[in-house]
Write an enzyme that holds these catalytic residues in place. Structure first.
Site, PDB file in Angstrom:
ATOM      1  N   ASP A   1       2.069  25.138 -55.433  1.00 55.18           N
ATOM      2  CA  ASP A   1       1.032  24.158 -55.090  1.00 55.18           C
ATOM      3  C   ASP A   1      -0.345  24.769 -55.350  1.00 55.18           C
ATOM      4  OD1 ASP A   1      -0.614  22.227 -53.930  1.00 55.18           O
ATOM      5  OD2 ASP A   1       0.827  21.774 -52.350  1.00 55.18           O
TER       6      ASP A   1
ATOM      7  N   SER B   1       0.568  16.110 -47.321  1.00 52.15           N
ATOM      8  CA  SER B   1      -0.792  16.559 -47.584  1.00 52.15           C
ATOM      9  C   SER B   1      -1.636  16.411 -46.305  1.00 52.15           C
ATOM     10  CB  SER B   1      -1.384  15.780 -48.763  1.00 52.15           C
ATOM     11  OG  SER B   1      -2.563  16.382 -49.223  1.00 52.15           O
TER      12      SER B   1
ATOM     13  N   HIS C   1       1.847  20.162 -55.773  1.00 49.23           N
ATOM     14  CA  HIS C   1       1.633  19.336 -54.582  1.00 49.23           C
ATOM     15  C   HIS C   1       2.524  18.096 -54.561  1.00 49.23           C
ATOM     16  CE1 HIS C   1      -0.613  18.659 -50.977  1.00 49.23           C
ATOM     17  NE2 HIS C   1      -1.132  17.520 -51.376  1.00 49.23           N
TER      18      HIS C   1
END
Length: 765
Positions: free
Chosen positions: A690, A613, A725
């Site tokens: 995602d 991330s 994610h």
């Protein structure tokens, strides 16, 4: 609601094994394996979370036993009674909420996940006497988004099809009827759930249950992003992917507008309340709180679009007049939405009413008392340390219980402060490095004190006026016994001094059977985002990082470095990165790697960096520097260009594209020289499903690199079909870590001037 499956009966009188102020290293010979750490997560401490309830006796709570039954237990006496037997619990129960007088249970069943916090479900009300179940909505079909008892238990507010309903004695009233794909009542849209409220609801009852405040979000004009699902949870892929049309405002695009509404439950009258703190198109409502013991005043914490100005607006419910009672200018950086406002009431002999909040207006996050009517606030705490959480407010004793970094930014100790005398009292030994938390009973007479590290966690029960534990709640004896069979990596903490004089917190994990005479490869594992913290003296999970320090074929040192911009070291430290994300963070990681390379036990030719991330973004910015400090980069689910990310997160730190075009250009990952020159290459991993950091980020970055001539020996790309994610769909998580292990092994064995395939040495015709 809190789940608990552990009985407290028969717990030890006190913790049997004293904890040390450092992480355990084990006393056995076994090494941690991939299956134990990644696949099974076999050695994990447990903790209980209880739902305290208000009864005639302080210290009662509800929990779900291992057989599924609901029970009430006194944490003081251990007396237990069954509320709902196991055979009366509804099938497929996911969660529950207890009526304030214990007469009913609200159950959520048929759970379907939506986003990070939100989900859909069916809801049933169960009478505890008859055990009969009634559906909250007779025609429900797993489509209710949220439901909540009033504080008095007279009604239930719930949200369905983005509309607010109120259930009272089997009669349901529809409060709003304009909910739909673009209008949300009582629940947040995607961006408010993810970036502002951090939860799945946007409604709040007054303390007396007479009124309901709720937010209404209008996404009209917000651009849509399409997320394709190629498998869509099917064994065989459908001919056409399912497409999620998600209203997702990116930088400088139209944001949802937000409106406060008040509902009087007795009359059913709903009233929109204008909040004119900022222009309607710029307004962000970060928090709603009742600043009253009944229903007199409700307040909203309002921000401008880029969240560097803040106003607290109090609304008089009777007259609907609003007034700004507090205001902040944070244009030196940004203002965090800490969701910490709480009503106190009059203090001392004064009739003036106050609420408490955490504010960094002094340069450090501290407790302040603010007058409900407006005026000068009163500082309850001060100093070059920060309050991180308000845990409990004890009005009879005039005390606030809180966690802070008073001893060190990597630690959390428990304190109380008197709003009468401002005296601060530690409830734990704050000279011993540790991370603590606590959960207080409904009347504040007892608390479960949770030791969270660095040694194996445990939980003790205390009375509020006692310095000795009544007994141990959770000992984690099984974990302690298991660790006797293992030899573990050695975790240490220290600080690196920057040339500027500032310091960076570092957590180092040394391999099993470490020898200072050997040279080891290193893996940096940053996150590094604004206000975040990775270097903590909490228990460090025996996860992938522990595995690569244990496997005899890998034996990696890991360094986790909290760069400038991260949290809990004061406003000046974190706000340096404002309007220039990626610059100072990358410089600090490079500096740390250069310092690591000087250590006699570090193999300076094999220093890798991996992040997920924001950490994946930071890894890219580090590689982009072309410093030569790192030999391998792994970017998992990275942002590559802040124009691709959501507006409310990005503009908080970067402002708008129009006002900071140069900053956005500099922050994007576009320079390719570092990718061409990094000796061990780069691996980029991303999930195609995602909904947070879109696959677009990886796709655009890879196109930039390929188009600029980065060769296959320097670039490897791995997508994960339909994974969000967290990358867990269809075994994606295990594959990801196996792939990462393989790359780290190859990097360790890589020779600086090894032979390459002949086709990589010349242009392919």
């Amino acid at each position: 609601m809190k789940w608990s499956i552990l009985l407290l009966v028969g717990c030890a009188a006190a913790i049997d094994v004293p904890r040390q102020p450092y992480a355990p290293t084990g006393s056995g010979k076994k090494r941690l394996t991939f299956n134990e750490t990644v696949v099974k997560r076999a050695i994990s401490p447990s903790a209980i979370s209880v739902e305290w309830i208000s009864t005639s006796e302080d210290g009662d709570y509800v929990y779900q036993d291992q057989d599924g039954s609901l029970k009430i237990q006194s944490i003081v006496t251990n007396h237990t009674q069954t509320l709902v037997p196991a055979d009366k619990v509804p099938e497929d129960a996911y969660s529950y909420w207890i009526h304030p007088n214990l007469s009913s249970v609200l159950w959520a069943t048929n759970y379907t996940k939506q986003y990070r916090h939100s989900y859909f479900a069916d809801y049933f009300i169960q009478d505890v006497q008859s055990m009969k179940l009634r559906p909250l909505a007779p025609d429900q079909s797993g489509d209710i988004q949220y439901a909540q008892w009033t504080p008095t238990g007279d009604a239930i507010a719930f949200v369905r099809d983005n509309n607010v309903f109120v259930w009272t004695n089997a009669s349901t009233s529809q409060i709003t009827n304009d909910g739909g794909p673009d209008l949300f009542n009582g629940v947040p849209d995607w961006i408010y759930e993810e970036e502002i409220l951090g939860d799945r609801f946007a409604l709040w009852f007054s303390p007396d249950g007479a009124y309901l405040a709720f937010l209404r979000f209008n996404e009209t004009g917000v651009p849509t992003f399409t997320v394709p699902y190629y498998m869509d949870n099917e064994e065989i892929a459908p001919p056409y992917p399912r497409e999620l049309e998600l209203r997702y405002p990116k930088v400088s695009q139209t944001n949802p507008t937000v409106e406060l509404n008040l509902l009087e439950l007795r009359t059913g009258e709903r009233t929109p309340v204008p909040i004119d703190a900022f222009d309607a198109k710029e307004l962000i409502i970060g928090e709603v709180a009742w600043l009253t013991g009944k229903h007199d005043v409700v307040a909203v914490k309002a921000f401008n679009r880029v969240q560097d100005r803040q106003k607290v607006v109090a609304v008089d419910v009777a007259s609907l007049r609003s007034k700004t009672i507090s205001e902040r200018d944070g244009t030196d950086g940004w203002l965090d939405n800490l969701l910490s406002m709480a009503y106190i009431g009059p203090i001392g002999e004064s009739k003036e009413e106050y609420y408490i909040d955490i504010s960094d207006q002094s340069g450090w996050a501290h407790l302040w008392l603010f007058p409900v009517a407006g005026g000068e606030p009163i500082a309850l705490t001060k100093g070059e340390w920060e309050v991180t959480n308000i845990l409990s407010i004890d009005k009879p004793r005039q005390l606030v219980y809180f966690l802070s970094t008073k001893h060190h930014s990597t630690e959390r100790h428990l304190y109380s402060v008197s709003w009468k005398t401002k005296e601060i009292t530690p409830l734990v030994d704050d000279t011993v490095p540790a991370v603590w938390s606590a959960s207080f009973s409904s009347q504040g007479g007892y608390y479960i004190l949770s030791y969270r590290g660095p040694d194996v966690p445990y939980q003790d029960l205390y009375a509020i006026n006692s310095t000795a534990p009544l007994r141990t709640i959770t000992s984690n004896a099984a974990v302690l016994n298991a660790l006797k069979e293992y030899t573990l990596p050695n975790i240490t903490y220290f600080e690196l001094a920057l040339p500027s004089g500032e310091t960076l917190n570092v957590m180092q994990r040394l391999p099993v059977k470490f020898s200072p005479k050997k040279k080891y490869p290193v893996l940096f594992t940053p996150y590094g985002g604004p206000g975040a913290q990775e270097v903590s003296k909490a228990w460090q999970a025996l996860d992938f990082k522990a595995y690569i320090a244990s496997d005899p074929e890998l034996e990696y040192i890991t360094w986790t470095v909290d760069n400038r911009g991260t949290g809990y070291k004061g406003r000046a430290f974190r706000c340096q990165v404002a309007s220039r994300l990626g610059e100072l963070e990358a410089a600090d990681q490079v500096f740390a790697a250069q310092q690591a390379a000087k250590l006699p036990y570090v193999d300076a030719q094999h220093i890798a960096i991996w992040g997920w991330s924001y950490g994946g973004y930071l890894t890219g910015k580090v590689i982009e520097t072309d410093s030569g400090a790192f030999s391998l980069g792994v970017q998992t689910a990275p942002v590559s260009d802040w124009r691709f990310y959501d507006s409310m997160y990005t503009e908080r730190y970067m402002k708008t594209l129009e006002s900071n075009a140069a900053g956005y250009n500099a922050s994007a990952i576009r320079k390719v020289a570092g990718y061409k020159n990094v000796r061990g290459g780069v691996l980029i991993q991303h999930g195609t499903g995602d909904d947070n950091v879109h696959f677009q980020n990886a796709a655009a970055l890879v196109d930039t690199l390929v188009g600029a001539g980065v060769t296959p020996e320097k670039l490897q790309v791995q997508w994960f079909t339909d994974s969000d994610h967290g990358i867990r769909y269809h075994g994606g998580n295990v594959f990801l870590y196996r792939q990462l292990s393989k790359r780290l092994y190859e990097e360790k064995k890589r020779k600086e001037k090894g032979e390459a395939h002949q086709w990589s040495k010349k242009s392919v015709l």
